[in-house]
Design a protein around this motif. Structure first.
Motif, short mmCIF file in Angstrom:
data_model
loop_
_atom_site.label_atom_id
_atom_site.label_comp_id
_atom_site.label_asym_id
_atom_site.label_seq_id
_atom_site.Cartn_x
_atom_site.Cartn_y
_atom_site.Cartn_z
N GLU A 130 0.91 -1.49 -0.49
CA GLU A 130 0.29 -0.31 -0.09
C GLU A 130 0.81 1.27 0.06
N ALA A 131 1.90 1.02 0.68
CA ALA A 131 2.73 2.85 0.93
C ALA A 131 3.44 2.65 -0.55
N ARG A 132 4.07 1.73 -1.06
CA ARG A 132 4.69 1.84 -2.36
C ARG A 132 3.99 2.55 -3.04
N ALA A 133 2.78 1.74 -3.49
CA ALA A 133 1.93 1.35 -4.34
C ALA A 133 0.83 2.91 -4.74
N LYS A 134 1.17 3.73 -3.04
CA LYS A 134 0.22 5.21 -3.66
C LYS A 134 1.37 6.47 -3.78
N ARG A 135 2.77 6.10 -4.26
CA ARG A 135 3.66 6.71 -4.56
C ARG A 135 3.56 7.53 -5.88
N GLY A 136 3.37 6.57 -6.85
CA GLY A 136 3.06 6.79 -8.18
C GLY A 136 1.71 7.53 -8.93
N SER A 137 2.43 8.38 -9.99
CA SER A 137 1.03 9.71 -10.50
C SER A 137 1.20 9.18 -11.74
N PRO A 138 0.16 8.77 -13.21
CA PRO A 138 -0.13 8.12 -13.98
C PRO A 138 0.92 8.71 -15.19
N SER A 139 1.65 8.23 -15.88
CA SER A 139 3.08 8.59 -16.64
C SER A 139 2.40 8.90 -18.10
#
Length: 616
Positions: free
Chosen positions: A110-119
């Motif tokens: 959950e912590a890692r998945a929340k880091r991204g923004s759509p490219s």
């Protein structure tokens, strides 16, 4: 034989069959969005476990340092409960060892998945979904990047035409089955779960037992659609089992089975076997050579006809060029040092290559093997049943006679737009520079090198004297011998350069990076050298560690003056004249040679510039 095509070729074909194509996205598709890839996570897990085992602080371990990376890998390579480095099960074993508790694994994801923004790639994919062109997707990722991209694109569609993306995960399987049964598209199926789900798949037992209902959904979709796979290594036997079974079903993969790979990288044997099985079954497809998700999405965006609002939405996130045109100084410079780049302008590249049509498809590696076995001098690149070549026509026909060949005219080369053309030109450039110079070319997928070759006893006295003359500036530039043996290791070394071709400001450049090459292939029996630029973090032997330390010390005291002299000496060896013409081969009769015209002036070459007109 598995076919291989460039991104531009695939994008044109994809645009014609996009509604019939489903997607399977792996972690590599989320890398540009800031979400760690599986390889990144394996490194983090190993670092955590290594520091705990060695009782050291994680701050002391830098995996960006090849020496640390190899030490950590060697600790787990086939030992301490781990499979060999690079084994398909490595991610699952490392994750479970680092975080034995399922709740801890969920919190980590959950912590890692929340880091991204759509490219940019996700935005193109969202536009395809919102416009009704992409109807079904599968992913092994836990993040919500596809959903967010589709939702943003959906806002640009008239309300009555909007089709919200349905998501089926491990705790929403019934929704996925209903959508497939009723044809309620678009549908995204998360094969390993969603970071908000109670159920996730990470460990070996979990990954080997893919949820049976989701397997049925995947198999059902494959009976109706083709499949394009990107960013996915194929480590999960549960997923590959379904794909393999579908190959044997009549009518499956109606729009083909395509698998994106980075040029020059190896795929897992299971993936290779799957594509070979599909090819033998008459299913169209193969490997698509693409550097990353965003690059391929850019090709698809240009090939698909979006309406204007959607196109503006997509292009708003197109990555900015790393290099943009600038006004170059053309007037008299001032008397202060400028930065010198180890790059020479390529004033002219080969414009065409011989086209050869074969009776059976080949990869570039297989085509090069045929050339080598025939003992002919030629540079080749292959894509399916087409080979592009430099060399004598007679030699080329002899090399490919075993697979049936026909010379079919010439092909205009566009190395900027076509990766196959660029690879052919790159190979020919390395051979052209080495020809008639005391250099040995090493052509490798990770980058080509040119090694200093001392005069051979087999040369005539005149030829040996000419080689000594050509190497004179290099011997003067380096503060120590340019070839010899590494002390205490008794293995050969040679000064070298790694070369690449790049395009900046509308010009082509030959960029080169001085290095010291060390040959340890005879010592460990693995055929490896101590050249770790861009290495794959494999196990280092004690000799390789010693060679790395020796090379680091050798370069530690080379400062600006020495670097300037070394760059100057290599430049003079490559292009001794104001404009130097080099060719890859010499032959009489019909054929096409690779010819290059190179400027003898490096970018920003004058230390006290009077007319600094070149820039890299």
């Amino acid at each position: 034989m598995v076919n291989s095509v460039s991104t531009s070729v695939f994008a044109r074909s994809f645009a014609q069959r996009v509604p019939q194509m489903a997607w399977l996205l792996g972690a590599g598709a989320s890398a540009a969005a800031g979400v760690p890839t599986g390889s990144d996570l394996v490194g983090d897990f190993k670092k955590t476990l290594y520091c705990a085992a060695m009782n050291i602080s994680p701050s002391e371990v830098d995996l960006g340092d090849p020496l640390w990376s190899e030490r950590v890998d060697s600790h787990f390579d086939g030992q301490n409960g781990f499979p060999p480095t690079g084994h398909p099960s490595e991610y699952a074993v490392a994750f479970e060892a680092a975080y034995p508790s399922p709740s801890d694994r969920r919190a980590f994801i959950e912590a890692r998945a929340k880091r991204g923004s759509p490219s940019f790639g996700h935005r193109v994919l969202g536009a395809l979904i919102a416009s009704g062109r992409t109807r079904c997707l599968f992913t092994t990722n836990f993040d919500d990047l596809v959903e967010r991209a589709a939702m943003a694109a959906n806002e640009l569609v008239e309300p009555e035409r909007r089709q919200p993306l349905a998501v089926g995960a491990l705790d929403q399987v019934e929704r996925a089955e209903r959508c497939m049964r009723e044809g309620s598209w678009p549908l995204l199926v998360k094969l390993h779960g969603d970071f908000l789900s109670e159920r996730l798949m990470n460990t070996m037992d979990e990954l080997q037992c893919q949820d049976e209902q989701l397997r049925r959904v995947l198999a059902g979709v494959l009976s109706q659609f083709g499949l394009f796979v990107i960013g996915y290594s194929g480590r999960d036997d549960s997923v590959l089992d379904v794909l393999d079974e579908a190959v044997g079903v009549d009518g499956a993969f109606s729009a083909g089975l395509w698998w994106a790979v980075r040029p020059g990288t190896a795929v897992l044997p299971r993936v290779e076997s799957l594509l070979e099985h599909a090819t033998a079954a008459g299913i169209e497809g193969g490997f698509v050579e693409s550097e990353n998700f965003d690059e391929l999405a850019g090709q698809i965006e240009r090939a698909v006809d979006f309406d204007e609002p959607m196109r503006e939405h997509v292009l708003a996130l197109r990555p900015k060029p790393l290099v943009t045109p600038v006004s170059l100084p053309v007037s008299q410079g001032t008397n202060y040092p400028l930065v010198r780049c180890s790059a020479l302008e390529l004033l002219e590249l080969p414009k065409e290559a011989r086209a050869v049509t074969l009776r059976k498809p080949l990869t570039s590696a297989e085509a090069r093997t045929l050339v080598k076995n025939a003992d002919v001098w030629a540079t080749v690149a292959a894509s399916g049943r087409t080979v592009l070549a430099f060399g004598a026509d007679d030699d080329i026909e002899r090399a490919f006679a075993v697979v049936g060949c026909r010379l079919s005219g010439t092909v205009a080369l566009d190395p900027y737009a076509d990766s196959m053309h660029r690879g052919l030109v790159y190979d020919a450039l390395a051979r052209s520079i080495a020809r008639r110079r005391p250099l040995t070319p090493l052509l490798r997928g990770r980058g080509h090198q040119l090694l200093v070759r001392p005069p051979s006893s087999r040369l005539s006295e005149d030829a040996a004297a000419e080689h000594r003359r050509l190497l004179g500036p290099l011997r003067d530039a380096y503060p120590s011998p340019i070839t010899g043996n590494v002390p205490r290791l008794n293995c050969r070394f040679a000064e070298a350069i790694r070369i690449r071709i790049e395009r900046h400001n509308g010009r082509w450049w030959l960029a080169f990076e001085p290095q010291t090459w060390v040959d340890l292939s005879d010592r460990d029996g693995a055929g490896r050298s101590a050249d770790w630029a861009g290495s794959s973090r494999r196990l280092l032997s004690p000799d390789q560690i010693g060679a790395a330390d020796w090379r680091r010390e050798r370069w530690a005291r080379r400062y600006n003056v020495q670097w300037n002299n070394i760059i100057d000496a290599w430049s003079r060896l490559i292009a001794p004249d104001k404009e130097t013409v080099i060719t890859a081969y010499y032959f009489k009769g019909d054929g096409i040679n690779a010819a290059f015209r190179i400027s003898g002036r490096t970018a920003w070459s004058d230390r006290n510039a009077q007319n600094a007109v070149s820039a890299a």
